[in-house]
Motif scaffolding. Structure first.
Motif, short mmCIF file in Angstrom:
data_model
loop_
_atom_site.label_atom_id
_atom_site.label_comp_id
_atom_site.label_asym_id
_atom_site.label_seq_id
_atom_site.Cartn_x
_atom_site.Cartn_y
_atom_site.Cartn_z
N LYS A 293 0.85 -1.20 0.00
CA LYS A 293 0.00 0.00 0.00
C LYS A 293 0.88 1.24 0.00
O LYS A 293 2.06 1.19 0.37
CB LYS A 293 -0.94 0.01 1.20
N GLU A 294 0.29 2.35 -0.43
CA GLU A 294 1.01 3.61 -0.42
C GLU A 294 0.71 4.40 0.84
O GLU A 294 -0.41 4.35 1.37
CB GLU A 294 0.63 4.46 -1.64
N SER A 295 1.70 5.12 1.31
CA SER A 295 1.53 5.96 2.50
C SER A 295 2.00 7.37 2.16
O SER A 295 3.13 7.56 1.73
CB SER A 295 2.34 5.40 3.66
N LYS A 296 1.09 8.34 2.34
CA LYS A 296 1.44 9.74 2.05
C LYS A 296 1.77 10.47 3.34
O LYS A 296 1.07 10.35 4.34
CB LYS A 296 0.29 10.45 1.34
N THR B 22 5.99 3.43 -0.34
CA THR B 22 5.27 2.17 -0.53
C THR B 22 5.67 1.25 0.61
O THR B 22 6.86 1.05 0.86
CB THR B 22 5.61 1.50 -1.88
N ILE B 23 4.68 0.75 1.33
CA ILE B 23 4.94 -0.14 2.46
C ILE B 23 4.40 -1.52 2.10
O ILE B 23 3.20 -1.69 1.88
CB ILE B 23 4.30 0.37 3.75
N THR B 24 5.31 -2.48 2.02
CA THR B 24 4.93 -3.86 1.69
C THR B 24 5.02 -4.71 2.94
O THR B 24 6.05 -4.73 3.61
CB THR B 24 5.84 -4.43 0.60
N THR B 25 3.92 -5.38 3.27
CA THR B 25 3.89 -6.26 4.43
C THR B 25 3.97 -7.71 3.95
O THR B 25 3.11 -8.18 3.22
CB THR B 25 2.61 -6.07 5.26
N ILE C 267 10.84 4.56 -0.42
CA ILE C 267 10.36 5.87 -0.86
C ILE C 267 10.07 5.82 -2.35
O ILE C 267 10.95 5.50 -3.17
CB ILE C 267 11.39 6.97 -0.55
N LYS C 268 8.83 6.11 -2.72
CA LYS C 268 8.44 6.14 -4.13
C LYS C 268 8.66 7.53 -4.71
O LYS C 268 9.08 7.69 -5.85
CB LYS C 268 6.95 5.75 -4.24
N GLN D 46 7.27 3.35 12.45
CA GLN D 46 8.64 3.21 12.92
C GLN D 46 9.14 1.76 12.84
O GLN D 46 10.33 1.52 12.90
CB GLN D 46 8.75 3.71 14.36
N GLU D 47 8.21 0.79 12.73
CA GLU D 47 8.61 -0.62 12.71
C GLU D 47 9.04 -1.08 11.32
O GLU D 47 9.65 -2.11 11.17
CB GLU D 47 7.46 -1.51 13.20
N ALA D 48 8.73 -0.30 10.30
CA ALA D 48 9.06 -0.71 8.94
C ALA D 48 10.57 -0.65 8.72
O ALA D 48 11.24 0.28 9.14
CB ALA D 48 8.35 0.19 7.93
N GLN D 49 11.11 -1.69 8.08
CA GLN D 49 12.53 -1.73 7.74
C GLN D 49 12.70 -1.25 6.30
O GLN D 49 11.81 -1.43 5.47
CB GLN D 49 13.06 -3.16 7.88
N SER D 50 13.81 -0.59 6.03
CA SER D 50 14.10 -0.13 4.67
C SER D 50 15.11 -1.09 4.05
O SER D 50 16.32 -0.97 4.28
CB SER D 50 14.65 1.29 4.69
N LEU D 51 14.59 -2.06 3.33
CA LEU D 51 15.44 -3.11 2.75
C LEU D 51 15.32 -3.14 1.24
O LEU D 51 14.21 -2.98 0.70
CB LEU D 51 15.01 -4.49 3.30
#
Length: 500
Positions: A76-79, A216-219, A236-237, A273-278
């Motif tokens: 999903k996208e996060s603005k 974009t946050i992918t779970t 970051i998109k 804050q829990e999202a990792q940037s991988l």
């Protein structure tokens, strides 16, 4: 005002002490975390089940296989929007955190910048920017890819739109900040912090007219022996406002650290804050090998002392005081010995002294109404109504008098001037004057208020009329109807146009 403020501080301290008295078992939960790697990149996945007993979690770990299968993929996208232009309370809070100075120092520096004409008035409860300045920014920034014209309202907390938000007075390039501050001749002891504060206000002003940042946050959900583990990967998109000042330095050393702090206070709060940037992707049904499992400790959210930096937002939220008075309460409480400040990292936390605790306990026992923020907010409301002429001072004083169990208020006689005024109004309107008007101050006051509603308007002074005419001529405005007969029409016209 100071009493409900001190009450908040004391009650928070009691909440902390009650939490600290709990046994450890009631303060900590545990989750199971798994570690893996792909293409040489290490990452972790987390199970959301909470275990009150660490041994229970460890026993489960012993039974888990070392293979996880990707069960589902959701993207999903996060603005994230840039911060609105700052009002006083927000400037005090954000600048205190970012610059590591007290809120009173923030206001001293803001005063210096305002006096030099570099920023707009710094005591304001509005987030709005004038149409004229928005047009000025648009003329300079419209060709920038990241630019987006944004209009802001005064805000729910605003009492009036007399002032704008705190912003730079005129547009200029970022590179000009250094020379602009040096040429302003600000006092040497305020120069360094004033430059940092101006930079923060500059960035906030410009970024308030920038596009959203899009992530974009992918779970990824993995299954291990029917237990679900999750990984959130954020990419970051589109940088939007986050890319505007991103290349000003390399983010190294103290300068980079300061810039990072400034960026953080300008960004919208609430980013996950829990999202990792991988730089990794997983497909459904893909299997990964688990290197190890661990228990992760999760402390139940403990109450914390109020910080000096976020103290202003506490006042604003509970409608205690006004932008012009927010910064005065803490110094008074410190001077009286009701609270102390303790350094914790970069922040100052507010701790009540035993003297402050004793005072609030006594007031709660004797006069509990004065400790309530609701009373303070209502008091402010009544004072506003008095300034508008909808209530008089007795409407404010009498309830206080009764709350404090004072003796019954005796009626007093009206003054000679009051009687003369009542007689002139009655004569003008051919009204009969009740005899109680001559004997009771309250009856006389109510009688005058009633007649004033129907009385002929008082004409303005010669000076007032001439000022109205000069304003109209200078700014090519139409003269207000009836201005020669009613001083109120003149006053309103002057209030509206004199600032031009």
């Amino acid at each position: 005002m100071q009493t409900p403020v001190l009450t908040f501080i004391v009650e928070r301290q009691k909440e902390i002490e009650a939490y600290n008295a709990l046994p450890l078992k009631e303060k900590v939960d545990y989750k199971i975390k798994a570690f893996s790697s792909k293409n040489g990149i290490e990452f972790s996945i987390l199970n959301n089940n909470l275990y009150n007993d660490k041994n229970e979690a460890l026993n489960l770990i012993d039974k888990l296989p070392k293979i996880a299968k990707c069960y589902s993929v959701e993207t999903k996208e996060s603005k994230i929007s840039p911060k609105a232009p700052l009002r006083t309370s927000q400037l005090q809070e954000f600048a205190s955190k970012a610059l590591g100075i007290s809120t009173s120092q923030v206001m001293q520096c803001a005063q210096a910048l305002f006096e030099k004409g570099l920023i707009t008035y710094h005591r304001t409860d509005s987030n709005a920017i004038s149409k004229e300045f928005l047009e000025e920014l648009e003329s300079h920034l419209k060709n920038e890819e990241w630019y987006q014209k944004r209009e802001y309202k005064a805000g729910e907390q605003s009492q009036a739109e007399a002032h704008e938000a705190i912003r730079i007075t005129h547009y200029h390039s970022f590179e000009k900040i250094e020379s602009l501050i040096e040429e302003s001749n600000i006092k040497q002891d305020l120069l360094r912090d004033s430059k940092s504060l101006y930079t923060l206000i500059y960035q906030n002003t410009i970024l308030s007219q920038a596009k959203d940042c899009i992530n974009t946050i992918t779970t990824y959900t993995f299954s291990i022996n029917a237990m679900l583990f999750h990984l959130k990967n954020s990419k970051i998109k589109y940088k939007g406002f986050k890319g505007v000042f991103g290349d000003l330095d390399n983010g190294e050393g103290e300068q980079g650290s300061k810039k990072k702090e400034k960026d953080e206070i300008i960004e919208e709060e609430g980013e996950n804050q829990e999202a990792q940037s991988l730089n990794l992707d997983f497909s459904k049904d893909e299997e990964i090998e688990i290197a190890k499992f661990e228990t992760q400790e999760f402390k139940k959210k403990a109450p914390t002392n109020y910080k000096e930096s976020n103290f202003i937002s506490l006042l604003e939220k509970n409608k205690i005081g006004r932008p012009s008075t927010y910064a005065t309460y803490l110094p008074i409480l410190l001077d009286k010995g009701y609270v102390t400040l303790e350094k914790k990292g970069k922040e100052n936390i507010i701790i009540p002294t035993q003297k402050g605790i004793n005072l609030i306990e006594m007031l709660k026992d004797k006069e509990s109404w004065i400790t309530l923020s609701e009373f303070t907010a209502e008091m402010e409301n009544v004072l506003d109504l008095i300034t508008k002429g909808e209530l008089n001072y007795l409407d404010f004083i009498k309830p206080l008098h009764q709350k404090m169990n004072f003796a019954k208020i005796n009626s007093s006689k009206p003054s000679e001037n009051q009687i003369k005024y009542a007689e002139s109004l009655a004569k003008e309107q051919s009204k009969e004057i009740p005899k109680e008007v001559y004997e009771d101050f309250k009856v006389c006051t109510d009688f005058i208020t009633l007649l004033k509603k129907d009385s002929k308007p008082t004409p303005p002074s010669e000076k007032q009329m001439k000022f109205v005419e000069s304003l109209a001529q200078k700014h090519k405005l139409e003269l207000p109807k009836g201005y020669k007969e009613d001083y109120r029409i003149c006053s309103e016209f002057i209030s509206k146009n004199a600032k031009k």
